[in-house]
Write a protein that holds these residues in place. Structure first.
Motif, PDB file in Angstrom:
ATOM      1  N   UNK A  12       0.831  -1.208   0.000  1.00 15.99           N
ATOM      2  CA  UNK A  12       0.000   0.000   0.000  1.00 15.99           C
ATOM      3  C   UNK A  12       0.863   1.254   0.000  1.00 15.99           C
ATOM      4  N   UNK A  13       1.890   1.243   0.824  1.00 10.83           N
ATOM      5  CA  UNK A  13       2.794   2.395   0.882  1.00 10.83           C
ATOM      6  C   UNK A  13       3.491   2.609  -0.467  1.00 10.83           C
ATOM      7  N   UNK A  14       3.911   1.522  -1.093  1.00  8.50           N
ATOM      8  CA  UNK A  14       4.547   1.611  -2.401  1.00  8.50           C
ATOM      9  C   UNK A  14       3.605   2.146  -3.464  1.00  8.50           C
ATOM     10  N   UNK A  17       3.325   5.837  -3.119  1.00  5.31           N
ATOM     11  CA  UNK A  17       4.495   6.470  -3.725  1.00  5.31           C
ATOM     12  C   UNK A  17       4.404   6.487  -5.244  1.00  5.31           C
ATOM     13  N   UNK A  18       3.937   5.386  -5.814  1.00  4.38           N
ATOM     14  CA  UNK A  18       3.766   5.309  -7.267  1.00  4.38           C
ATOM     15  C   UNK A  18       2.751   6.346  -7.741  1.00  4.38           C
ATOM     16  N   UNK A  19       1.657   6.482  -7.023  1.00  3.89           N
ATOM     17  CA  UNK A  19       0.636   7.472  -7.382  1.00  3.89           C
ATOM     18  C   UNK A  19       1.212   8.882  -7.281  1.00  3.89           C
ATOM     19  N   UNK A  20       1.975   9.160  -6.219  1.00  4.36           N
ATOM     20  CA  UNK A  20       2.536  10.498  -6.023  1.00  4.36           C
ATOM     21  C   UNK A  20       3.628  10.834  -7.023  1.00  4.36           C
ATOM     22  N   UNK A  21       4.499   9.870  -7.327  1.00  3.59           N
ATOM     23  CA  UNK A  21       5.646  10.127  -8.203  1.00  3.59           C
ATOM     24  C   UNK A  21       5.345   9.876  -9.674  1.00  3.59           C
ATOM     25  N   UNK A  22       4.457   8.940  -9.937  1.00  3.95           N
ATOM     26  CA  UNK A  22       4.147   8.569 -11.312  1.00  3.95           C
ATOM     27  C   UNK A  22       5.014   7.422 -11.800  1.00  3.95           C
ATOM     28  N   UNK A  74      14.191  -5.237   0.383  1.00  2.00           N
ATOM     29  CA  UNK A  74      14.444  -4.831   1.762  1.00  2.00           C
ATOM     30  C   UNK A  74      13.906  -3.435   2.064  1.00  2.00           C
ATOM     31  N   UNK A  75      13.687  -2.637   1.036  1.00  2.00           N
ATOM     32  CA  UNK A  75      13.128  -1.299   1.256  1.00  2.00           C
ATOM     33  C   UNK A  75      11.706  -1.391   1.818  1.00  2.00           C
ATOM     34  N   UNK A  76      11.040  -2.530   1.595  1.00  2.00           N
ATOM     35  CA  UNK A  76       9.761  -2.788   2.232  1.00  2.00           C
ATOM     36  C   UNK A  76       8.521  -2.293   1.506  1.00  2.00           C
ATOM     37  N   UNK A  77       8.658  -1.653   0.355  1.00  2.00           N
ATOM     38  CA  UNK A  77       7.483  -1.132  -0.337  1.00  2.00           C
ATOM     39  C   UNK A  77       7.138  -1.915  -1.595  1.00  2.00           C
TER      40      UNK A  77
END
Length: 104
Positions: A12-14, A17-22, A74-77
């Protein structure tokens, strides 16, 4: 150079981020990561379904492909699964390997 297929799914967090960054920004980030270990991206596609991302890439050594996947996961997203790809010629060579194996 060995070729790989990565299948990835965002948490969900990833996804936030995808939505925010594109998608283009995430493509750049993944390409930068692969380039940093001496590799190149052949193709990168976002998808919907079981996996969110497919990347076909080349990296000089298996240990580099493994390390790349470990660091990204390992970044977790994002979950990152790497599959080694073989050419038809490599399968031809593998089919000629002599193996001493006894069926149970």
């Amino acid at each position: 150079m060995p070729k790989y297929l990565a299948k990835a799914s965002y948490s969900r967090e990833g996804l936030r981020g995808l939505i925010n960054e594109g998608g283009s920004a995430r493509k750049d980030a993944i390409t930068t990561a692969i380039n940093s270990v001496g590799g190149t991206v052949e193709s990168l596609y976002f998808a919907f379904g079981e996996d969110d991302l497919y990347v076909v890439f080349d990296v000089p050594e298996r240990t580099l492909a493994t390390g790349l996947g470990m660091k990204i996961a390992a970044a977790g997203v994002i979950s990152w699964n790497t599959t080694a790809l073989l050419t038809p010629e490599e399968i031809d060579q593998a089919a000629k390997v002599s193996v001493d194996y006894r069926v149970p």
